[in-house]
Enzyme design. Structure first.
Site, PDB file in Angstrom:
ATOM      1  NE  ARG A  77      -3.826   2.364   1.899  1.00 38.67           N
ATOM      2  CZ  ARG A  77      -4.816   2.696   2.688  1.00 38.67           C
ATOM      3  NH1 ARG A  77      -5.127   1.938   3.712  1.00 38.67           N
ATOM      4  NH2 ARG A  77      -5.534   3.777   2.451  1.00 38.67           N
ATOM      5  NE  ARG A  88      -8.963   1.345   1.529  1.00 39.67           N
ATOM      6  CZ  ARG A  88      -9.753   2.392   1.365  1.00 39.67           C
ATOM      7  NH1 ARG A  88      -9.319   3.482   0.821  1.00 39.67           N
ATOM      8  NH2 ARG A  88     -10.988   2.357   1.764  1.00 39.67           N
ATOM      9  CG  ASP A  91      -7.995   0.764   5.144  1.00 43.83           C
ATOM     10  OD1 ASP A  91      -7.077   1.481   5.583  1.00 43.83           O
ATOM     11  OD2 ASP A  91      -9.198   1.057   5.268  1.00 43.83           O
TER      12      ASP A  91
END
Length: 156
Positions: A77, A88, A91
């Protein structure tokens, strides 16, 4: 925890492995992974796989957050190069840290929008349903129930 880019479940499993390896830290609960629609994301964003993990740790809240951000980076990321709420690989959000309430630059506990997000409260309720939100003074299960009613009735 969530992922909506690449091998989503594999990214979540790798994040769990890395969290388990943090100093003075052990995993005490992991919610089932569930596929969810993206919220407030750019058009065409893929679905997420979300989950939640409960940790016991000797790390302080700032140290833990920094460790989570390092894990995100290790798993690909790049927060600087992605659009707001964009896809993404991983997270990792710090939602609660016991009953601690913190308002500092880059660290806010409890997470300020967790009670508005079914994709957060659902997995969290599975592993910590009776935990009380230190500001709202309701359990995670109660917050989830309120949010589900609000979403059904259009009052959210």
């Amino acid at each position: 925890m969530g992922s909506n880019k690449g091998r989503r479940q594999a990214a979540l499993r790798r994040a769990l492995e890395r969290m388990a390896g943090l100093p003075g830290t052990r995993i005490v609960g992991v919610a089932d992974f569930r596929e969810t629609d993206p919220v407030a994301a750019p058009a065409g964003s893929p679905k997420f796989i979300n989950g939640a993990v409960a940790l016991e740790t000797e790390l302080g809240p700032r140290e833990l957050l920094e460790a989570l951000l390092r894990i995100e980076s290790e798993l690909g990321r790049d927060r600087s190069g992605e659009p707001k709420n964009g896809p993404r690989t991983i997270d990792l959000d710090l939602l609660l840290y016991g009953d601690l309430v913190v308002h500092e630059p880059g660290l806010e506990l409890p997470h300020p929008r967790m009670q508005e997000r079914e994709f957060v409260l659902g997995p969290l309720a599975q592993i910590a349903g009776e935990v009380r939100h230190p500001v709202l003074q309701a359990t995670i299960s109660e917050l989830l129930g309120r949010l589900q009613v609000a979403l059904r009735t259009g009052v959210a």
